[in-house]
Design a protein around this motif. Sequence first.
Motif, mmCIF file in Angstrom:
data_model
loop_
_atom_site.group_PDB
_atom_site.id
_atom_site.type_symbol
_atom_site.label_atom_id
_atom_site.label_comp_id
_atom_site.label_asym_id
_atom_site.label_seq_id
_atom_site.Cartn_x
_atom_site.Cartn_y
_atom_site.Cartn_z
ATOM 1 N N CYS A 138 45.547 47.744 58.109
ATOM 2 C CA CYS A 138 44.435 48.099 58.677
ATOM 3 C C CYS A 138 42.847 48.270 59.470
ATOM 4 N N ASP A 140 40.360 48.528 59.851
ATOM 5 C CA ASP A 140 38.909 48.084 59.499
ATOM 6 C C ASP A 140 39.702 46.512 60.184
ATOM 7 N N ARG B 124 43.658 50.810 50.115
ATOM 8 C CA ARG B 124 43.390 49.702 50.856
ATOM 9 C C ARG B 124 43.312 48.741 50.910
ATOM 10 N N HIS B 125 43.378 47.988 52.448
ATOM 11 C CA HIS B 125 43.571 46.603 52.396
ATOM 12 C C HIS B 125 42.279 45.942 51.225
ATOM 13 N N CYS B 128 39.196 45.549 52.186
ATOM 14 C CA CYS B 128 38.221 46.233 53.532
ATOM 15 C C CYS B 128 37.853 47.647 53.205
ATOM 16 N N SER B 130 38.113 50.796 54.466
ATOM 17 C CA SER B 130 39.218 52.760 55.257
ATOM 18 C C SER B 130 40.176 52.312 54.532
ATOM 19 N N PRO B 131 40.954 53.207 53.916
ATOM 20 C CA PRO B 131 42.409 54.124 53.942
ATOM 21 C C PRO B 131 43.704 52.518 54.915
ATOM 22 N N ALA B 132 44.358 52.182 54.079
ATOM 23 C CA ALA B 132 45.754 51.845 55.156
ATOM 24 C C ALA B 132 46.053 53.233 55.964
#
Lengths: 162, 162
Positions: A138, A140, B124-125, B128, B130-132
């Motif tokens: 991730c 983030d 994504r997670h 969260c 943003s894309p993984a």
Amino acid sequence: MRNRPPVAVLPSTASASAERCSVLGALTLVGDFWTLGVVRSVIHGLSRFGAIQRELGIATNVLTDRLNRLVDVGVLERVSRGPYGARHEYALSAAGRDLAPVLLALKAWGDRHVQPEGPWMMWRHGGCASPAAVEVRCPDCGAALELSQLESVSLREAPEDA
Amino acid sequence: MRNRPPVAVLPSTASASAERCSVLGALTLVGDFWTLGVVRSVIHGLSRFGAIQRELGIATNVLTDRLNRLVDVGVLERVSRGPYGARHEYALSAAGRDLAPVLLALKAWGDRHVQPEGPWMMWRHGGCASPAAVEVRCPDCGAALELSQLESVSLREAPEDA
């Protein structure tokens, strides 16, 4: 760099949802045994038709087809060498180098599930000791992610979606 | 968990060096368009023959073949459901979940090189934004690695090596 127009289309049997899928699009361009096998050989440093042919044990007509396809798709570049440029070699393009995580992920899976005695070779960071790892992470929070921790999010509305 | 004996062999044309390669071994088991396409559908949460068939637009005989192959290889498990267990569904095994980085790496490549307008969805997670990301990383020093920073190291001596 990004968003080179695709040069191939999905099988005509593919459904509308498949046409909107990056995975199936990628598989359409590079997702067959010999295509990814040839990319693997070039990543391993081979650049000439004969060397790739001998390493893979691939039929010459199949190798010709896959090299042409990979050049058309923009994964390989054909480079002229030798006197008067009479000899061709093959090198990875930027899009080809972008396939490295795919090949390394396949290697990690094969190391674990296909090689009963463990792998024959590893890729490592020059000078470090351990095999390079392919990780889903991730960006983030930095967590390494299992499949069960992922959620899918739609980014665009498709007209035919209910 | 690791080192389930392989259930498939390389094409008989493959060379000795190919037989020692985890990438080519993995490709032999799962490296074709529809095989990885079916794994993708199951990762997306589909578990029934009809649902996978409709999403992919795959011919029923091809889907039957690929599902049987994926069960034989140990990537999918066939689960009996419904009254008297008369209905089959398909679920990822541990080896199947281990393919997630391969599929996510293919998605990242497809997002970048196949979708001219950008991707239709992201993984994504949970929670969260943003894309993984699929990353190649050095487990020793923590560096994110480009292909040019990798070196190959032989781990075993093969009898026929010079």
